[in-house]
Design a protein around this motif. Structure first.
Motif, PDB file in Angstrom:
ATOM      1  N   LYS A 131      -2.068  32.834  18.089  1.00  0.00           N
ATOM      2  CA  LYS A 131      -0.984  33.851  18.344  1.00  0.00           C
ATOM      3  C   LYS A 131       0.425  33.858  17.580  1.00  0.00           C
ATOM      4  O   LYS A 131       0.967  34.611  17.281  1.00  0.00           O
ATOM      5  N   GLU A 153       1.143  44.753  10.271  1.00  0.00           N
ATOM      6  CA  GLU A 153       0.513  44.126   8.803  1.00  0.00           C
ATOM      7  C   GLU A 153       0.374  42.656   8.463  1.00  0.00           C
ATOM      8  O   GLU A 153      -0.593  42.527   7.981  1.00  0.00           O
ATOM      9  N   ALA A 156      -1.629  40.723  10.678  1.00  0.00           N
ATOM     10  CA  ALA A 156      -3.418  41.680  10.633  1.00  0.00           C
ATOM     11  C   ALA A 156      -3.106  40.515   9.253  1.00  0.00           C
ATOM     12  O   ALA A 156      -4.654  39.446   9.777  1.00  0.00           O
ATOM     13  N   LYS A 157      -2.568  40.066   8.502  1.00  0.00           N
ATOM     14  CA  LYS A 157      -2.671  39.767   7.146  1.00  0.00           C
ATOM     15  C   LYS A 157      -3.145  37.947   6.525  1.00  0.00           C
ATOM     16  O   LYS A 157      -4.029  37.882   6.973  1.00  0.00           O
ATOM     17  N   SER A 159      -3.815  36.596  10.147  1.00  0.00           N
ATOM     18  CA  SER A 159      -4.552  36.707  11.064  1.00  0.00           C
ATOM     19  C   SER A 159      -6.719  36.323  10.298  1.00  0.00           C
ATOM     20  O   SER A 159      -7.330  35.038  10.754  1.00  0.00           O
ATOM     21  N   LEU A 160      -6.055  36.971   9.376  1.00  0.00           N
ATOM     22  CA  LEU A 160      -7.175  36.933   8.702  1.00  0.00           C
ATOM     23  C   LEU A 160      -7.348  35.778   7.509  1.00  0.00           C
ATOM     24  O   LEU A 160      -8.562  34.511   7.233  1.00  0.00           O
ATOM     25  N   LYS A 161      -6.371  35.593   6.846  1.00  0.00           N
ATOM     26  CA  LYS A 161      -5.533  34.364   6.168  1.00  0.00           C
ATOM     27  C   LYS A 161      -6.442  32.971   7.119  1.00  0.00           C
ATOM     28  O   LYS A 161      -6.803  31.545   6.655  1.00  0.00           O
ATOM     29  N   TYR A 162      -5.786  33.189   8.045  1.00  0.00           N
ATOM     30  CA  TYR A 162      -5.979  31.967   9.513  1.00  0.00           C
ATOM     31  C   TYR A 162      -7.186  32.320  10.267  1.00  0.00           C
ATOM     32  O   TYR A 162      -6.500  32.245  11.498  1.00  0.00           O
ATOM     33  N   LEU A 163      -7.692  32.150  10.140  1.00  0.00           N
ATOM     34  CA  LEU A 163      -8.888  32.430  11.273  1.00  0.00           C
ATOM     35  C   LEU A 163      -8.841  31.970  12.596  1.00  0.00           C
ATOM     36  O   LEU A 163      -9.107  32.372  13.430  1.00  0.00           O
ATOM     37  N   THR A 164      -9.170  30.227  12.273  1.00  0.00           N
ATOM     38  CA  THR A 164      -8.756  29.723  12.983  1.00  0.00           C
ATOM     39  C   THR A 164      -7.752  28.494  13.661  1.00  0.00           C
ATOM     40  O   THR A 164      -6.617  28.323  14.279  1.00  0.00           O
TER      41      THR A 164
END
Length: 213
Positions: A131, A153, A156-157, A159-164
């Motif tokens: 995080k 926001e 969240a953006k 986080s979705l782009k870099y899932l791991t």
């Protein structure tokens, strides 16, 4: 304000400090004091106030965390495009203060801050929690935002782009401070505090003197 803050005072009496008790190398002396602060479990022993100045000489200060003492340099990490990042890149001379009130001690450091090597920043960034890595992408540090929802926001953006796997942003990395002046302060009774000052000469050698409190 109901409390008369002018009457707030404390007499210090835990320890003393003399030049003969201090190592010739102030970096090694600092590491001893930092280790004692950590072992004493003072709150945030690595917290340090970093002061920088803009192009007009107007100073600003903030608290960051020391992340290492390597090759005689003090290292911390930040967003290079933040207010402090921009100021340091334009004017590398900084002042740093550590204050450990539980030990009645303070260390004040002055010197020049430069970017650490990219691979050093990469290595540290990889060690950060997931995080915190995403937060480095999400926060356009020091810029004005309309509400907290903006940063959430963006978090969240990314986080979705870099899932791991989260790469280090180019705008984020470390500074290393090479000191040329370090002062150790030990609180003493009657405000007659002990102050030991180290200064580095043009040959890179450290001198050590006592200052009047």
């Amino acid at each position: 304000m109901k409390t008369n803050i002018a009457d707030i005072r404390k007499d210090y009496a835990k320890k003393d400090l003399d030049t003969k008790d201090c190592l010739d190398d102030p970096i090694a002396q600092f590491e001893i004091w930092l280790d004692e602060a950590i072992k004493s479990e003072v709150p945030e022993p690595t917290a340090m106030i970093v002061s920088s100045a803009d192009e007009n000489g107007r100073p600003s200060s903030r608290t960051v965390l020391l992340k290492g003492v390597e090759d005689k340099k003090f290292i911390f990490y930040t967003n290079y495009t933040s207010r402090k990042g921009k100021q340091i890149l334009a004017n590398p001379y900084v002042s740093v203060t550590f204050f450990w009130p539980e030990l009645e001690r303070q260390v004040q450091i002055e010197g020049k801050a430069l970017k650490v090597a990219s691979d050093t920043s990469d290595k540290y960034f990889e060690s950060r929690p997931y995080k915190s890595k995403v937060g480095a992408w999400a926060s356009e540090q020091s810029t004005v935002i309309n509400s907290r929802s903006v940063i959430m926001e963006r978090f969240a953006k990314f986080s979705l782009k870099y899932l791991t796997s989260v790469p280090r942003p180019d705008h984020w990395g470390g500074f290393e401070i090479e000191a040329d002046r370090i002062e150790f302060w030990q609180g003493r009774p009657s405000r007659l505090h002990d102050r030991i000052l180290y200064t580095k000469d043009e040959n890179g050698e450290w001198g050590k003197n006592r200052l009047a409190p």
